[in-house]
Enzyme design. Structure first.
Site, PDB file in Angstrom:
ATOM      1  N   ILE A   1      16.256  23.303 -31.602  1.00  0.00           N
ATOM      2  CA  ILE A   1      15.790  23.667 -30.854  1.00  0.00           C
ATOM      3  C   ILE A   1      16.080  25.112 -30.266  1.00  0.00           C
ATOM      4  O   ILE A   1      17.182  25.438 -30.483  1.00  0.00           O
ATOM      5  CB  ILE A   1      16.464  22.597 -29.739  1.00  0.00           C
ATOM      6  CG1 ILE A   1      16.141  20.693 -30.434  1.00  0.00           C
ATOM      7  CG2 ILE A   1      15.315  22.719 -28.318  1.00  0.00           C
ATOM      8  CD1 ILE A   1      16.131  20.243 -29.027  1.00  0.00           C
TER       9      ILE A   1
ATOM     10  N   HIS B   1       4.554  21.404 -37.968  1.00  0.00           N
ATOM     11  CA  HIS B   1       5.364  20.381 -37.523  1.00  0.00           C
ATOM     12  C   HIS B   1       4.022  19.163 -39.191  1.00  0.00           C
ATOM     13  O   HIS B   1       3.142  18.674 -38.774  1.00  0.00           O
ATOM     14  CB  HIS B   1       5.793  19.243 -36.273  1.00  0.00           C
ATOM     15  CG  HIS B   1       5.924  18.210 -36.441  1.00  0.00           C
ATOM     16  ND1 HIS B   1       7.444  17.815 -36.493  1.00  0.00           N
ATOM     17  CD2 HIS B   1       5.983  16.428 -36.384  1.00  0.00           C
ATOM     18  CE1 HIS B   1       8.092  16.763 -36.618  1.00  0.00           C
ATOM     19  NE2 HIS B   1       7.299  16.169 -36.408  1.00  0.00           N
TER      20      HIS B   1
HETATM   21  C1  GAR Z   1       7.028  21.516 -42.939  1.00  0.00           C
HETATM   22  O1  GAR Z   1       7.418  19.898 -43.878  1.00  0.00           O
HETATM   23  C2  GAR Z   1       8.028  21.451 -41.841  1.00  0.00           C
HETATM   24  O2  GAR Z   1       6.203  20.787 -41.542  1.00  0.00           O
HETATM   25  C3  GAR Z   1       8.971  20.636 -41.375  1.00  0.00           C
HETATM   26  O3  GAR Z   1       9.696  20.794 -41.778  1.00  0.00           O
HETATM   27  C4  GAR Z   1       9.369  21.274 -43.585  1.00  0.00           C
HETATM   28  C5  GAR Z   1       9.950  22.502 -44.062  1.00  0.00           C
HETATM   29  O4  GAR Z   1       9.087  22.069 -46.147  1.00  0.00           O
HETATM   30  N1  GAR Z   1       9.187  20.458 -39.726  1.00  0.00           N
HETATM   31  C6  GAR Z   1       9.547  20.136 -39.214  1.00  0.00           C
HETATM   32  O5  GAR Z   1       9.602  18.881 -39.699  1.00  0.00           O
HETATM   33  C7  GAR Z   1       9.990  20.454 -37.284  1.00  0.00           C
HETATM   34  N2  GAR Z   1      10.300  19.092 -36.813  1.00  0.00           N
HETATM   35  P1  GAR Z   1       9.717  23.504 -46.227  1.00  0.00           P
HETATM   36  O6  GAR Z   1      11.398  24.186 -46.183  1.00  0.00           O
HETATM   37  O7  GAR Z   1       9.083  23.304 -47.390  1.00  0.00           O
HETATM   38  O8  GAR Z   1       8.680  24.751 -45.845  1.00  0.00           O
END
Ligand code: GAR
Length: 205
Positions: free
Chosen positions: A91, A108
């Site tokens: 956060i 997200h």
């Molecule tokens: C993504 O799916 C993003 O949307 C999510 O984390 C993942 C990161 O993937 N974010 C959240 O859940 C935020 N609350 P990455 O490290 O492969 O980009």
């Protein structure tokens, strides 16, 4: 426009943005990637792509304010104009929010306000909803809250496994985040939920 990407894990969204820049699809420069976890795969991705990476954990600081002040120092030194959260699992506190109000966006993996938090895909899958999606939004002091810029729906079919839904969502994220960044950067206007620009320009200055 010079951006900083914040990530805590895999870094596939960071990579899709970096590739869009390299391919000339996005007129931006990544000043640096910030990661709060030294063992995250994003660190390796950034090194391979020759993009500066700054890594430290809040555990190294006596308070969240001190941690964010150190991040802020790097943002200022590098003249960063926009913070792009891409799987940054913390956060954001007032130190960064006050300076980067309306200049920080997040992606997200759900149709917010449904399923915020760390397990957006899994929770939507387990709730047996028929559709989930991807949301890109400005960041405020909540968990995956803040004005929505763009959403795209993803159907969950009866035969889908969790892995299949994850793959569909990530595929959309990797296209959508560079697209939305391009709109914000090139038009410098609010990019609304339905994809229409407005001239109010109140969200991004
Ligand atoms: C993504 O799916 C993003 O949307 C999510 O984390 C993942 C990161 O993937 N974010 C959240 O859940 C935020 N609350 P990455 O490290 O492969 O980009």
């Amino acid at each position: 426009m010079k951006i900083a990407i914040f990530a805590s894990g895999n870094g596939s969204n960071f990579q899709s943005i970096a590739e869009a820049i390299n391919d000339g699809q996005l007129a931006s420069e990544i000043g640096f990637v910030f990661c709060d976890n030294s063992s995250a795969f994003v660190v390796e991705r950034a090194r391979k792509l020759n993009i500066p990476i700054i890594v430290f954990s809040p555990k190294e600081f006596c308070s969240k304010t001190a941690y964010e002040k150190e991040i802020l120092k790097h943002l200022t030194e590098n003249n960063i104009q926009l913070i792009v959260l891409a799987g940054y699992m913390r956060i954001v506190g007032s130190t960064l929010l006050e300076t980067f109000k309306n200049r920080m966006i997040n992606i997200h993996p759900s149709l917010l306000p449904q399923f915020p938090g760390r397990y957006g895909i899994k929770e939507a899958f387990e709730a047996r909803v028929k559709e989930t999606g991807v949301t890109i939004h400005y960041v405020d002091d909540g968990v995956d809250t803040g004005p929505i810029i763009k959403q795209e729906k993803v159907p969950i079919n009866d035969n889908d496994t969790l892995e299949m839904v994850e793959a569909k969502i990530h595929q959309i994220e990797h296209r959508l985040y560079p697209e939305v960044l391009d709109k914000i950067i090139s038009k410098n206007k609010e990019w609304l939920l339905d994809g229409k620009e407005t001239s109010t320009n109140q969200c991004f200055r």
